[in-house]
Each structure stands twice: as C-alpha cells, then as structure tokens.
Design a protein around this motif. Structure first.
Motif, PDB file in Angstrom:
ATOM      1  N   ILE A 115       0.845  -1.207   0.000  1.00  0.00           N
ATOM      2  CA  ILE A 115       0.000   0.000   0.000  1.00  0.00           C
ATOM      3  C   ILE A 115       0.872   1.245   0.000  1.00  0.00           C
ATOM      4  N   ALA A 116       1.934   1.229   0.816  1.00  0.00           N
ATOM      5  CA  ALA A 116       2.834   2.378   0.898  1.00  0.00           C
ATOM      6  C   ALA A 116       3.490   2.662  -0.451  1.00  0.00           C
ATOM      7  N   ARG A 117       3.889   1.617  -1.156  1.00  0.00           N
ATOM      8  CA  ARG A 117       4.508   1.813  -2.473  1.00  0.00           C
ATOM      9  C   ARG A 117       3.504   2.366  -3.474  1.00  0.00           C
ATOM     10  N   GLY A 118       2.252   1.919  -3.362  1.00  0.00           N
ATOM     11  CA  GLY A 118       1.217   2.446  -4.237  1.00  0.00           C
ATOM     12  C   GLY A 118       0.983   3.931  -3.996  1.00  0.00           C
ATOM     13  N   ILE A 119       0.890   4.321  -2.725  1.00  0.00           N
ATOM     14  CA  ILE A 119       0.686   5.734  -2.397  1.00  0.00           C
ATOM     15  C   ILE A 119       1.905   6.558  -2.792  1.00  0.00           C
ATOM     16  N   ASP A 132      -9.055   9.002   0.424  1.00  0.00           N
ATOM     17  CA  ASP A 132      -9.974   8.020   1.019  1.00  0.00           C
ATOM     18  C   ASP A 132      -9.276   6.671   1.216  1.00  0.00           C
ATOM     19  N   ILE A 133      -8.045   6.729   1.723  1.00  0.00           N
ATOM     20  CA  ILE A 133      -7.307   5.505   2.035  1.00  0.00           C
ATOM     21  C   ILE A 133      -7.926   4.863   3.274  1.00  0.00           C
ATOM     22  N   LYS A 134      -8.409   3.642   3.136  1.00  0.00           N
ATOM     23  CA  LYS A 134      -9.008   2.882   4.236  1.00  0.00           C
ATOM     24  C   LYS A 134      -9.067   1.414   3.815  1.00  0.00           C
ATOM     25  N   PRO A 135      -9.256   0.487   4.759  1.00  0.00           N
ATOM     26  CA  PRO A 135      -9.245  -0.944   4.412  1.00  0.00           C
ATOM     27  C   PRO A 135     -10.245  -1.324   3.330  1.00  0.00           C
ATOM     28  N   HIS A 136     -11.413  -0.682   3.320  1.00  0.00           N
ATOM     29  CA  HIS A 136     -12.443  -1.010   2.332  1.00  0.00           C
ATOM     30  C   HIS A 136     -11.965  -0.726   0.913  1.00  0.00           C
ATOM     31  N   ASN A 137     -11.071   0.241   0.746  1.00  0.00           N
ATOM     32  CA  ASN A 137     -10.596   0.633  -0.575  1.00  0.00           C
ATOM     33  C   ASN A 137      -9.264  -0.011  -0.947  1.00  0.00           C
ATOM     34  N   ILE A 138      -8.837  -1.006  -0.188  1.00  0.00           N
ATOM     35  CA  ILE A 138      -7.652  -1.788  -0.530  1.00  0.00           C
ATOM     36  C   ILE A 138      -8.126  -3.176  -0.955  1.00  0.00           C
ATOM     37  N   PHE A 147      -3.254   6.382   5.931  1.00  0.00           N
ATOM     38  CA  PHE A 147      -2.485   5.135   5.873  1.00  0.00           C
ATOM     39  C   PHE A 147      -2.100   4.680   7.277  1.00  0.00           C
ATOM     40  N   GLY A 148      -1.694   5.614   8.122  1.00  0.00           N
ATOM     41  CA  GLY A 148      -1.328   5.274   9.486  1.00  0.00           C
ATOM     42  C   GLY A 148      -2.483   4.661  10.257  1.00  0.00           C
ATOM     43  N   MET A 149      -3.670   5.239  10.105  1.00  0.00           N
ATOM     44  CA  MET A 149      -4.850   4.697  10.777  1.00  0.00           C
ATOM     45  C   MET A 149      -5.169   3.287  10.266  1.00  0.00           C
ATOM     46  N   LEU A 150      -5.026   3.087   8.957  1.00  0.00           N
ATOM     47  CA  LEU A 150      -5.272   1.764   8.377  1.00  0.00           C
ATOM     48  C   LEU A 150      -4.325   0.730   8.994  1.00  0.00           C
ATOM     49  N   VAL A 151      -3.045   1.057   9.110  1.00  0.00           N
ATOM     50  CA  VAL A 151      -2.068   0.111   9.652  1.00  0.00           C
ATOM     51  C   VAL A 151      -2.348  -0.175  11.127  1.00  0.00           C
ATOM     52  N   LEU A 152      -2.756   0.844  11.896  1.00  0.00           N
ATOM     53  CA  LEU A 152      -3.099   0.620  13.298  1.00  0.00           C
ATOM     54  C   LEU A 152      -4.266  -0.354  13.419  1.00  0.00           C
ATOM     55  N   GLU A 153      -5.233  -0.237  12.517  1.00  0.00           N
ATOM     56  CA  GLU A 153      -6.359  -1.170  12.532  1.00  0.00           C
ATOM     57  C   GLU A 153      -5.898  -2.580  12.180  1.00  0.00           C
ATOM     58  N   MET A 154      -4.972  -2.669  11.247  1.00  0.00           N
ATOM     59  CA  MET A 154      -4.511  -3.975  10.800  1.00  0.00           C
ATOM     60  C   MET A 154      -3.759  -4.716  11.913  1.00  0.00           C
ATOM     61  N   VAL A 155      -2.904  -4.011  12.666  1.00  0.00           N
ATOM     62  CA  VAL A 155      -2.127  -4.684  13.700  1.00  0.00           C
ATOM     63  C   VAL A 155      -2.947  -4.964  14.957  1.00  0.00           C
ATOM     64  N   ILE A 171       4.829   1.352  15.242  1.00  0.00           N
ATOM     65  CA  ILE A 171       5.651   2.561  15.395  1.00  0.00           C
ATOM     66  C   ILE A 171       5.584   3.411  14.132  1.00  0.00           C
ATOM     67  N   VAL A 172       5.684   2.766  12.955  1.00  0.00           N
ATOM     68  CA  VAL A 172       5.594   3.506  11.688  1.00  0.00           C
ATOM     69  C   VAL A 172       4.230   4.185  11.581  1.00  0.00           C
ATOM     70  N   ALA A 173       3.183   3.462  11.949  1.00  0.00           N
ATOM     71  CA  ALA A 173       1.823   4.019  11.870  1.00  0.00           C
ATOM     72  C   ALA A 173       1.670   5.213  12.804  1.00  0.00           C
ATOM     73  N   LEU A 174       2.254   5.136  13.998  1.00  0.00           N
ATOM     74  CA  LEU A 174       2.151   6.244  14.952  1.00  0.00           C
ATOM     75  C   LEU A 174       2.886   7.483  14.453  1.00  0.00           C
ATOM     76  N   TRP A 175       3.955   7.292  13.697  1.00  0.00           N
ATOM     77  CA  TRP A 175       4.603   8.439  13.054  1.00  0.00           C
ATOM     78  C   TRP A 175       3.673   9.054  11.999  1.00  0.00           C
ATOM     79  N   CYS A 176       2.947   8.202  11.305  1.00  0.00           N
ATOM     80  CA  CYS A 176       2.094   8.676  10.209  1.00  0.00           C
ATOM     81  C   CYS A 176       0.900   9.485  10.696  1.00  0.00           C
TER      82      CYS A 176
END
Length: 354
Positions: free
Chosen positions: A173-177, A192-198, A257-265, A316-321
């Motif tokens: 996802i990061a490479r796509g963005i 509108d980056i969110k899990p539904h749109n991946i 993107f950061g919020m999406l990754v926090l949800e994923m982990v 940690i990466v997501a919290l930076w984002c």
C-alpha cells in the motif's frame, strides 16, 4: 353541497399543482442531466486518446451479465462481477449516488485512467451514456482488506493476517501511495485511504482502489486547496477539518495510511461501535501506551518473537504517520524505507494526539 364542492375544488387544485410541479421538476432534471452529460463528454473529448476503452451501456449489460452477480457496494455505487469478450474477469462499478456533477466519474478516469502500478487497481474501461455511467476494473478475487481485518470470527482471516503478511500488505500500500505522490506526471492525492478501498488480487497483493475523491495537482506544489473536508470519518487527517493543524497536502493520505495500519495490527476499528464513549478510549492512545511501555500488541493471534517485532515495527511507523502536525509525519518514501528497515533503527514517535 357547498362542502363537497369546496372539497372537490381543493382536491382538483392540489392534483393540478402536483402535476405542474412534477412536470417542472422533470424538466429541470432533464436539463440538468443534459448539462452534466455535456460536461462529462467535454472532459472525455479533451482527455485524449489514451483513455481506457469506451463501451456502450448495452456492452456493459453483457459484460456484467445483466447485473446478476453483485460482489460489493461502494460509496458511489454497486459493483458486479463480469467478463470481457476475451474472457478476462472484471469488476463493473455502476455509479449511482453521484453528486450531480459527474465529478466522481471524471476523477476516477482522470486519475487512474493512465496509471499502471502493481499496487493500484487498473481501470480497463468505462461507459458514459446519458445518465448511465460505469467503470470497469480488473477483478480482485479476494475482496477488500476490510474483510480480513475485522472478521473476528473467521479462523481463515487469522491465518492470513500473520505478521509477515501484514508487513507485505502495508509495504505494498505504501509503495502504491508513494507512486501516486511522486511517480506520476501530476501528484495524486487519494483522500480516502481505508481498508475497504484496498483490494486483494489472486496472490493477496494489495491494490489501491476507489479514486472518486482523488485530486490531482502539479508536483511543484506542496499545498492543496479544498472547499470542504473529504474522506471517511476516522481516517480523515485533522488539517482537513481545521487549518489550525496545518495545510492540506500529500501528508493527509499518510495520516489515513497510518490509521489503516493501526487497525490492521490491532484488529480493531479506529471508531469501535462497541465502545459507548469514544472519548474515553482514544484508539491511537491505547496503542501508543502499549508500545511505549514495551508491551506486545498481541490480541488473538499467537506469534513468535520475530512476529511480535514485526507488529511493533508496523505500529511505530503508523504512529509516526498519524502525528497531528502534518510536518511531523514522514513522506511516503520515508515510510517505505522505515517498513523495509529494521525495528532497531526506529525511534519512538511523540504522542500523536498532543
């Protein structure tokens, strides 16, 4: 007799008024639809010859098998499984809830009509016939990432979202963005980056989809002007609500993107309907305290030490984002480097909600 006469007269008057109003509304709507149609056609004419294949609505009905196999519902319409004449499986999105201007349709074609990237869904064709508009994409057989993050009762989702796969998906996802922000002739903000749109392809590789809210601007400009916030609640960057947080830029996508990754982990929605008072448990703060205190962010998944470190790295990466100040968020190129690097090289970010 007088009462009957008066009542009948009023009823006739109301019927006539209703008929006149209906005719007037249909006349205005027809005129408005024609203006929108001309606007869309003007865009398609000036867009150039490199746009995806244009189909008639009759073609769309055949491709979508008369809309019998519905596979999803997006923010702007229903999605049906179909097949091109050459046998290639596709997804057909019928645009239904347009804003009246055709902007979502134009935005989709303008932004991804010429894009070819491994982590961006490919637009193969479209239809614009009167008020009927459709978009044809490559078919993603494994659906959206949302189905796997929040499918708490599905053992297959737990087997799928193991730490190394989460890292692969986040990196894709990061490479796509990064490509949208830096690799195109014009910078593209998705908004509108969110899990539904991946979406996930046959090999579960992630692809960014749904560019209805996207906006293009010159690469030499760093700030975007918007008249109103756009996106989905829970993923919208603070500066889109209030300019006191900073200017709108590509950093707004990085927040999402950061919020999406926090949800994923975590396997949890950033706005959890099971929590009665959202203000009592702020989602990023909950994760920050776990990571800051050296605890493992492990809920229902069993994993070894290497897996725990991958999850910690992602968090940690997501919290930076999701830093509230856009200037404190990394660029997406930096995010890619952080995800490809080692956990030991990452510094703990400041609290993102201060």
């Amino acid at each position: 007799v007088k009462i009957i006469a008066v009542t009948s007269s009023m009823a006739i008057f109301l019927v006539i008024l209703l008929v006149v109003a209906t005719v007037f509304y249909r006349s205005l709507k027809s005129k408005y639809d024609e203006e929108v149609h001309l606007k869309v056609e003007m865009f398609l004419k000036t867009y150039g010859t490199l746009k995806p294949t244009r189909y008639t609505f009759s073609d769309i009905k055949q491709i979508a098998r008369r809309f019998k196999d519905k596979v999803g519902q997006g923010g702007f319409g229903s999605v049906y499984r179909g097949e091109l004449p050459n046998g290639v499986p596709v997804a057909v999105k019928m645009l239904e809830d347009l804003n009246g201007e055709g902007d979502e349709f134009i935005s989709e074609i303008a932004t991804i009509g010429r894009i070819h990237h491994a982590n961006v869904v490919r637009l193969l064709g479209f239809c614009s016939e009167g008020t009927r508009r459709a978009l044809i994409y490559e078919f993603m057989p494994n659906g959206s990432l949302e189905n796997y993050i929040f499918a708490c009762d599905s053992s297959s989702s737990h087997e799928f979202l193991v730490p190394d796969k989460m890292l692969d998906i986040a990196l894709g996802i990061a490479r796509g963005i990064e490509y949208l922000h830096q690799g195109c002739s014009q910078r593209i903000l998705h908004f509108d980056i969110k899990p539904h749109n991946i979406l996930l392809d046959y090999s579960f590789n992630p692809k960014i989809s749904d560019f209805g809210l996207a906006k293009m601007y010159a690469r030499d400009k760093s700030i975007v002007t918007l008249t109103a916030a756009r996106g989905t609640i829970g993923y919208i960057a603070p500066e889109l609500y209030s300019r006191n947080f900073g200017a709108i830029s590509c950093k707004s996508d990085i927040y999402s993107f950061g919020m999406l990754v926090l949800e994923m982990v975590s396997g949890r929605r950033n706005l959890d309907p099971m929590i009665e008072n959202q203000n009592e448990v702020y989602f990023p703060e909950w994760i920050y305290e776990i990571i800051f205190n050296g605890r493992d962010l492990v809920l229902t998944r069993e994993m070894g030490q290497e897996g725990k470190e991958m999850v910690r790295q992602l968090a940690i990466v997501a919290l930076w984002c999701i830093q509230w100040n856009p200037n404190n968020r990394p660029t997406m190129s930096k995010v890619v480097n952080m995800l490809e690097g080692r956990l030991q090289d990452l510094q703990m970010p400041p609290k993102p909600f201060v």
